[in-house]
Design a protein around this motif. Structure first.
Motif, short mmCIF file in Angstrom:
data_model
loop_
_atom_site.label_atom_id
_atom_site.label_comp_id
_atom_site.label_asym_id
_atom_site.label_seq_id
_atom_site.Cartn_x
_atom_site.Cartn_y
_atom_site.Cartn_z
N GLY A 154 -10.28 9.14 6.91
CA GLY A 154 -10.03 10.16 5.90
C GLY A 154 -10.20 11.54 6.54
O GLY A 154 -10.52 11.67 7.72
N SER A 190 0.87 -1.17 0.00
CA SER A 190 0.00 0.00 0.00
C SER A 190 0.91 1.22 0.00
O SER A 190 1.68 1.42 0.94
CB SER A 190 -0.88 0.02 1.25
N GLU A 219 -10.39 7.44 2.22
CA GLU A 219 -9.33 6.43 2.19
C GLU A 219 -9.64 5.18 3.01
O GLU A 219 -9.13 5.02 4.12
CB GLU A 219 -8.00 7.04 2.62
N ASP A 237 1.20 5.27 -0.20
CA ASP A 237 0.48 6.52 0.04
C ASP A 237 1.44 7.66 -0.27
O ASP A 237 2.60 7.63 0.15
CB ASP A 237 0.04 6.55 1.51
N GLU A 243 -6.96 5.52 -1.83
CA GLU A 243 -7.37 6.87 -1.42
C GLU A 243 -7.46 7.81 -2.62
O GLU A 243 -6.59 7.80 -3.49
CB GLU A 243 -6.33 7.43 -0.43
N HIS A 244 -8.52 8.59 -2.62
CA HIS A 244 -8.66 9.69 -3.57
C HIS A 244 -8.94 10.98 -2.80
O HIS A 244 -9.61 10.95 -1.76
CB HIS A 244 -9.87 9.49 -4.50
N LEU A 247 -14.01 2.36 -2.11
CA LEU A 247 -13.64 3.78 -2.26
C LEU A 247 -14.61 4.47 -3.21
O LEU A 247 -15.12 5.56 -2.93
CB LEU A 247 -12.20 3.87 -2.78
N HIS A 299 -5.33 -0.45 1.10
CA HIS A 299 -5.60 0.98 1.28
C HIS A 299 -5.65 1.66 -0.09
O HIS A 299 -4.68 1.59 -0.84
CB HIS A 299 -4.47 1.58 2.13
N ASP A 332 -3.28 14.27 -1.96
CA ASP A 332 -3.08 13.04 -1.17
C ASP A 332 -3.81 11.89 -1.86
O ASP A 332 -5.00 12.02 -2.18
CB ASP A 332 -3.66 13.30 0.24
N SER A 333 -3.09 10.79 -2.12
CA SER A 333 -3.74 9.64 -2.76
C SER A 333 -2.93 8.39 -2.48
O SER A 333 -1.71 8.45 -2.26
CB SER A 333 -3.84 9.88 -4.28
N ALA A 354 -10.22 13.85 1.59
CA ALA A 354 -9.53 12.63 1.18
C ALA A 354 -10.33 11.46 1.76
O ALA A 354 -10.55 11.40 2.97
CB ALA A 354 -8.11 12.62 1.69
#
Ligand code: MG
Ligand code: MG
Length: 270
Positions: A169, A93, A203, A95, A234-235, A131, A232, A106-107, A201
Motif C-alpha cells: 500500500g 480482483s 491493500e 482495482d 483496498e481502502h 483489511l 485483493h 484508490d480502492s 491506501a
C-alpha cells in the motif's frame, strides 16, 4: 517526503474515493459469467467520465492501458482487461483509481462468480477481514508497522495464507503513489509514525498458496508462481483526530453484489 493533508484536501480525496466506490458498485451491477474484461473496463471508464472533470486514475499511468486493473484467479494485481470471457468459477480482483479536482482515490474489491468454491470464498473473506484489522490500527501516533503487523498476523498465523511481499500500500493525494509505503507485513512499533492528515491506501494482497509472485508476459499482470488464487481488497483512509476515516466505501459495492444474482453474494463477516 510525506505530505499531510488539510481537512479540505481530505474532502477532495473523499470525493475521488466515492467516485471510485460508485464505479466499483456499477461494475458489481453488470458482472455476470460471459462478460469480458474489456466490456467492464469500458463501462467503468464511461461511468467515471460522466462526472465532469473526473478521469480514470490508472489509464496511461506509467503506460498502463486501461481504467481498471482486472486480475482473475491466480492474477494478484495489475491485470489488463482483455476480450476473454469470464466463467462461472472465476474470481476477479478489480482495482480502480480516479483523478478528480487534483486528487486521486484508490480502492479495490474481489468479486466471485456463482460456482467459486468455498475454499476460495474463505480466501476472499480473510483478505477483506485483514483489511479492516489493518484499518483498526490507524490513528495519530501509531506506526505503519502496527497496520502491517495486524494484517500479516491474521493472514499468516491464523489463516495460514500468504502475504505478497513485492507489492505494498501507499500514501495517496495529489499523486497516486506517495510516501510512506504501507507493507502488508511488518513489525509492531516500527515504520513511520502516522500523523493527523496522513492519507494512505491499505491493500492486502493474499495468496492461497505460497507468497511468491512473478510478472506475466504482458509486462503488467502479477501472478502467483504456484498458480493458486489470490485476493485483493483496498481502502483509502485518512488519519484524523482520534482515529481513522475510511474515505472509500465498500458498503455500496456489497449492496450491488447482494442484488446481483449472477455473482456470489459476499459480504463482510466481521
Ligand atoms: Mg488500487
Ligand atoms: Mg493502491
Amino acid at each position: 517526503m510525506i505530505y499531510l493533508k488539510s481537512l479540505e484536501e481530505i474532502e477532495l480525496i473523499r470525493k475521488s474515493c466515492l467516485l471510485v466506490s460508485k464505479t466499483l458498485a456499477h461494475v458489481a451491477s453488470i458482472l455476470k459469467p460471459g462478460v469480458t474484461g474489456k466490456y467492464i473496463d469500458q463501462q467503468a471508464e464511461t461511468f467515471i467520465r460522466d462526472h465532469k472533470g473526473a478521469i480514470p486514475g490508472f489509464k496511461d499511468y506509467n503506460g498502463f492501458p486501461s481504467t481498471l486493473c482486472i486480475s482473475a484467479n491466480e492474477a494478484v494485481v495489475h491485470g489488463i482487461p482483455t476480450e476473454q470471457e469470464f466463467t462461472d468459477t472465476d474470481i476477479l480482483s478489480i482495482d480502480c483509481g480516479v483523478y478528480w479536482n487534483s486528487f486521486y482515490g484508490d480502492s479495490a474489491f474481489t468479486f466471485a462468480f456463482p460456482n467459486v468454491g468455498d475454499e476460495v470464498i474463505d480466501l476472499l473473506h480473510a483478505t477483506n477481514d485483514s483489511l479492516y484489522l489493518g484499518i483498526e490500527k490507524v490513528k495519530p501516533e501509531a506506526r505503519i508497522g502496527d497496520v502491517s503487523n495486524a494484517i500479516q498476523s491474521y493472514i499468516e498465523k491464523e489463516k495460514k495464507y500468504s502475504i505478497v511481499r513485492e507489492l505494498v500500500g501507499h500514501g495517496i493525494g495529489r499523486n497516486l503513489h506517495e510516501s510512506p509505503e504501507v507493507p502488508n507485513y511488518g513489525r509492531k512499533g516500527f515504520g513511520s509514525k502516522m500523523k493527523k492528515g496522513l492519507v494512505i491506501a491499505i491493500e492486502p494482497m493474499v495468496n492461497m498458496g505460497k507468497k511468491n509472485v512473478r510478472q506475466s508476459k504482458d509486462g503488467w499482470t502479477i501472478v502467483t508462481k504456484d498458480g493458486k488464487p489470490s485476493a485483493h481488497f483496498e481502502h483509502t483512509v485518512a488519519v484524523v483526530e482520534g482515529g481513522v476515516d475510511i474515505l472509500s466505501d465498500h458498503t455500496i459495492v456489497e449492496k450491488e453484489v447482494k442484488n446481483n444474482s449472477e455473482i456470489k453474494t459476499f459480504t463482510r463477516k466481521s
